[in-house]
Write a protein that holds these residues in place. Structure first.
Motif, PDB file in Angstrom:
ATOM      1  N   PHE A 197      27.230 -56.954   8.270  1.00  0.00           N
ATOM      2  CA  PHE A 197      28.684 -56.788   8.230  1.00  0.00           C
ATOM      3  C   PHE A 197      29.182 -56.103   9.503  1.00  0.00           C
ATOM      4  O   PHE A 197      30.132 -56.564  10.153  1.00  0.00           O
ATOM      5  CB  PHE A 197      29.044 -55.968   6.988  1.00  0.00           C
ATOM      6  CG  PHE A 197      30.501 -55.667   6.818  1.00  0.00           C
ATOM      7  CD1 PHE A 197      31.471 -56.632   7.026  1.00  0.00           C
ATOM      8  CD2 PHE A 197      30.921 -54.396   6.435  1.00  0.00           C
ATOM      9  CE1 PHE A 197      32.816 -56.356   6.850  1.00  0.00           C
ATOM     10  CE2 PHE A 197      32.260 -54.102   6.265  1.00  0.00           C
ATOM     11  CZ  PHE A 197      33.216 -55.083   6.467  1.00  0.00           C
ATOM     12  N   ILE A 198      28.524 -55.026   9.888  1.00  0.00           N
ATOM     13  CA  ILE A 198      28.913 -54.305  11.099  1.00  0.00           C
ATOM     14  C   ILE A 198      28.696 -55.172  12.345  1.00  0.00           C
ATOM     15  O   ILE A 198      29.536 -55.210  13.242  1.00  0.00           O
ATOM     16  CB  ILE A 198      28.134 -52.980  11.209  1.00  0.00           C
ATOM     17  CG1 ILE A 198      28.537 -52.040  10.076  1.00  0.00           C
ATOM     18  CG2 ILE A 198      28.374 -52.316  12.566  1.00  0.00           C
ATOM     19  CD1 ILE A 198      27.710 -50.771   9.987  1.00  0.00           C
ATOM     20  N   LYS A 199      27.572 -55.878  12.384  1.00  0.00           N
ATOM     21  CA  LYS A 199      27.295 -56.765  13.518  1.00  0.00           C
ATOM     22  C   LYS A 199      28.388 -57.818  13.640  1.00  0.00           C
ATOM     23  O   LYS A 199      28.832 -58.142  14.756  1.00  0.00           O
ATOM     24  CB  LYS A 199      25.935 -57.432  13.334  1.00  0.00           C
ATOM     25  CG  LYS A 199      25.556 -58.379  14.467  1.00  0.00           C
ATOM     26  CD  LYS A 199      24.179 -59.002  14.259  1.00  0.00           C
ATOM     27  CE  LYS A 199      23.833 -59.973  15.380  1.00  0.00           C
ATOM     28  NZ  LYS A 199      22.482 -60.578  15.194  1.00  0.00           N
ATOM     29  N   ALA A 200      28.838 -58.351  12.510  1.00  0.00           N
ATOM     30  CA  ALA A 200      29.893 -59.368  12.521  1.00  0.00           C
ATOM     31  C   ALA A 200      31.200 -58.789  13.065  1.00  0.00           C
ATOM     32  O   ALA A 200      31.872 -59.415  13.892  1.00  0.00           O
ATOM     33  CB  ALA A 200      30.099 -59.918  11.112  1.00  0.00           C
ATOM     34  N   LEU A 201      31.572 -57.605  12.606  1.00  0.00           N
ATOM     35  CA  LEU A 201      32.816 -56.986  13.063  1.00  0.00           C
ATOM     36  C   LEU A 201      32.779 -56.698  14.565  1.00  0.00           C
ATOM     37  O   LEU A 201      33.795 -56.808  15.255  1.00  0.00           O
ATOM     38  CB  LEU A 201      33.070 -55.692  12.289  1.00  0.00           C
ATOM     39  CG  LEU A 201      33.407 -55.857  10.801  1.00  0.00           C
ATOM     40  CD1 LEU A 201      33.477 -54.504  10.118  1.00  0.00           C
ATOM     41  CD2 LEU A 201      34.721 -56.610  10.617  1.00  0.00           C
TER      42      LEU A 201
END
Length: 300
Positions: free
Chosen positions: A82-86
């Motif tokens: 999720f953080i990587k995507a953001l």
């Protein structure tokens, strides 16, 4: 078109969503929007044919619009992915939709970005979400009580008021993600808390509900009631740790008290096999221990 030209970043994370991701992509590609947007899908090393589904759709759409599909070499887990995507998002605004959810309103992006372009005091805006099953049949017209479908203040956001990710559009204002974010179980709650430091969120009732899918393979859907309780306690713990680390006493105290409160409300009898005397003995010791913890906290 370069990244700096994008007004909007549409972001999705997926894992094992072969049966559903086509519907999610369709909801994004059907958007009637004047704003240029990028579409990023982060696949956390799915074991099924998710990649093939995305490739087949990519081959059918115009060359001037490409899905930026990224598949991790190893499974990172929900929150790190999720953080990587953001972090991939370059647009002024971010919209999100997980691989098993989908949008219904073709003007969702247009309406939400129009609002934020005009109302600069808001960090985001959101709308209603319905609940569907694996076959797209509506189970609930609204995922949340109507009492929650309203404007959300900064203080409520900071305290972890959680907005469904498939409904929110927010400004790309978070420049770094705390180490505690990686350890939380509920990334949407932590994200909303961070957004609360940048403004309130507006509820837009005129947007058709997006769909949250309830199915056996869902990361949250398949959790037991006990596991969901543990996820909340885990997230409140790491939010307490974060706000304590940065010196925000009001919020660190707030989340610490939530952890204590959850202890009072949770049943200690989550397994079968207890006799009546077992339960009375366990409950008396449990209440005594909790009482001393509260007293120690109050008079420290």
């Amino acid at each position: 078109m370069t990244n700096k030209d994008f007004t909007v970043s549409v972001c999705s994370i997926t894992y094992g969503h072969e049966a559903f991701i086509g519907k999610m992509i369709e909801g994004v590609l059907n958007q009637e929007c004047e704003y240029p947007f990028e579409f990023i899908i982060l696949d956390d090393n799915s074991p099924d044919q998710t990649e093939l589904v995305v490739e087949n759709i990519q081959n059918r759409i115009p060359n001037d619009f490409r899905i930026r599909y990224i598949k991790n070499d190893v499974n990172l887990g929900v929150i790190p992915n999720f953080i990587k995507a953001l972090k991939q998002c370059k647009g002024k605004y971010i919209l999100f939709c997980e691989g098993d959810d989908f949008w219904n309103d073709k003007k969702k992006i247009q309406k939400q970005v129009d609002f934020l372009e005009k109302e600069v005091g808001y960090v985001g805006c959101y709308h209603n979400v319905c609940v569907v099953d694996a076959h797209n049949h509506i189970l609930k017209a609204s995922k949340s009580s109507k009492l929650y479908n309203r404007d959300i203040s900064q203080e409520e956001l900071k305290k972890g008021f959680t907005i469904s990710l498939s409904s929110i559009c927010f400004r790309n204002v978070i420049t770094e993600f705390p180490e505690e974010f990686n350890k939380t179980n509920l990334g949407d709650k932590f994200l909303c808390s961070l957004l609360g430091h940048h403004g309130p969120v507006k509820f837009l009732k005129e947007i058709e509900p997006s769909a949250y899918r309830f199915h056996s393979g869902g990361v949250w859907s398949e959790k037991s009631a006990l596991d969901k309780e543990k996820a909340y306690v885990n997230s409140h713990y790491w939010m307490w740790q974060y706000y304590q680390r940065i010196g925000n006493k009001d919020l660190s105290d707030y989340f610490f008290k939530l952890i204590l409160k959850k202890g009072y409300l949770s049943s200690p009898f989550n397994k079968r096999g207890y006799t009546v005397m077992d339960k009375l003995e366990y409950l008396s010791l449990w209440l005594l221990r909790r009482t001393f913890r509260v007293l120690r906290y109050i008079f420290r």
